[in-house]
Motif scaffolding. Sequence first.
Motif, PDB file in Angstrom:
ATOM      1  N   ASP A 107       0.788  -1.229   0.000  1.00 25.73           N
ATOM      2  CA  ASP A 107       0.000   0.000   0.000  1.00 25.73           C
ATOM      3  C   ASP A 107       0.820   1.279   0.000  1.00 25.73           C
ATOM      4  OD1 ASP A 107      -2.142  -1.723   0.033  1.00 25.73           O
ATOM      5  OD2 ASP A 107      -2.519  -1.504   2.178  1.00 25.73           O
ATOM      6  N   VAL A 108       2.011   1.253   0.554  1.00 27.46           N
ATOM      7  CA  VAL A 108       2.825   2.463   0.623  1.00 27.46           C
ATOM      8  C   VAL A 108       3.093   3.029  -0.774  1.00 27.46           C
ATOM      9  CG1 VAL A 108       5.053   1.242   0.672  1.00 27.46           C
ATOM     10  CG2 VAL A 108       4.862   3.509   1.723  1.00 27.46           C
ATOM     11  N   GLU A 109       3.255   2.170  -1.754  1.00 23.20           N
ATOM     12  CA  GLU A 109       3.504   2.643  -3.127  1.00 23.20           C
ATOM     13  C   GLU A 109       2.258   3.314  -3.721  1.00 23.20           C
ATOM     14  OE1 GLU A 109       6.902  -0.097  -5.116  1.00 23.20           O
ATOM     15  OE2 GLU A 109       4.889  -0.961  -5.079  1.00 23.20           O
ATOM     16  N   LYS A 110       1.081   2.890  -3.295  1.00 25.23           N
ATOM     17  CA  LYS A 110      -0.168   3.428  -3.832  1.00 25.23           C
ATOM     18  C   LYS A 110      -0.547   4.764  -3.197  1.00 25.23           C
ATOM     19  CE  LYS A 110      -1.929  -1.249  -4.160  1.00 25.23           C
ATOM     20  NZ  LYS A 110      -2.852  -2.195  -3.550  1.00 25.23           N
ATOM     21  N   HIS A 111      -0.107   5.016  -1.960  1.00 24.15           N
ATOM     22  CA  HIS A 111      -0.626   6.148  -1.198  1.00 24.15           C
ATOM     23  C   HIS A 111       0.404   7.214  -0.835  1.00 24.15           C
ATOM     24  CE1 HIS A 111      -4.452   4.117  -0.792  1.00 24.15           C
ATOM     25  NE2 HIS A 111      -3.799   3.031  -0.443  1.00 24.15           N
ATOM     26  N   VAL A 112       1.680   6.945  -1.072  1.00 23.54           N
ATOM     27  CA  VAL A 112       2.719   7.905  -0.699  1.00 23.54           C
ATOM     28  C   VAL A 112       3.544   8.231  -1.943  1.00 23.54           C
ATOM     29  CG1 VAL A 112       4.766   8.302   0.737  1.00 23.54           C
ATOM     30  CG2 VAL A 112       2.834   7.007   1.657  1.00 23.54           C
ATOM     31  N   VAL A 113       3.702   9.516  -2.213  1.00 24.89           N
ATOM     32  CA  VAL A 113       4.532   9.914  -3.341  1.00 24.89           C
ATOM     33  C   VAL A 113       5.940   9.377  -3.093  1.00 24.89           C
ATOM     34  CG1 VAL A 113       5.521  11.873  -4.580  1.00 24.89           C
ATOM     35  CG2 VAL A 113       3.146  11.973  -3.769  1.00 24.89           C
ATOM     36  N   SER A 114       6.482   8.678  -4.048  1.00 26.58           N
ATOM     37  CA  SER A 114       7.812   8.038  -3.951  1.00 26.58           C
ATOM     38  C   SER A 114       7.858   7.018  -2.817  1.00 26.58           C
ATOM     39  CB  SER A 114       8.924   9.074  -3.766  1.00 26.58           C
ATOM     40  OG  SER A 114       8.929   9.972  -4.848  1.00 26.58           O
ATOM     41  N   GLY A 115       6.707   6.496  -2.415  1.00 24.40           N
ATOM     42  CA  GLY A 115       6.668   5.483  -1.366  1.00 24.40           C
ATOM     43  C   GLY A 115       7.351   4.204  -1.821  1.00 24.40           C
ATOM     44  N   MET A 116       8.099   3.597  -0.924  1.00 27.69           N
ATOM     45  CA  MET A 116       8.854   2.393  -1.255  1.00 27.69           C
ATOM     46  C   MET A 116       8.412   1.225  -0.388  1.00 27.69           C
ATOM     47  SD  MET A 116      12.694   3.987  -1.644  1.00 27.69           S
ATOM     48  CE  MET A 116      13.361   2.354  -1.515  1.00 27.69           C
TER      49      MET A 116
END
Length: 127
Positions: A107-116
Amino acid sequence: MKNEIHYISAFELRNLSPFSGFVAIFDGQQIQNKEELFYFLEKNVGLPDVNNWSSITDWLTDLSWLEAKEYTFIFENYNSFLKDDVSAKELFLEILEEDVLPWWENDVEKHVVSGMVKSFQVYIVED
């Protein structure tokens, strides 16, 4: 590796490779109620605002202040962990399993800009 909760023996824990990234060791003998858990999360994990379960969920899906590439929570003396509040024990594990681990896995990739995506492993050391 999939983010998950592992139930292992102390012997198995010793045989795992040394952990890298951020590691928090929860000692069940020192964390027997919700207030002690909240204090531990504030002092040892660095959660800025620990006053309810919702804030814990929010901060554990942030962790930006740790600047780690992976996270590991180890629960020792698990039979004693939150023994004064079994419902809190069940809720905290549910938060980890249903909110925190999936967040860092997908989910971090879907909800945070540049989320890893990051590894987040939980080890429950069986007594």
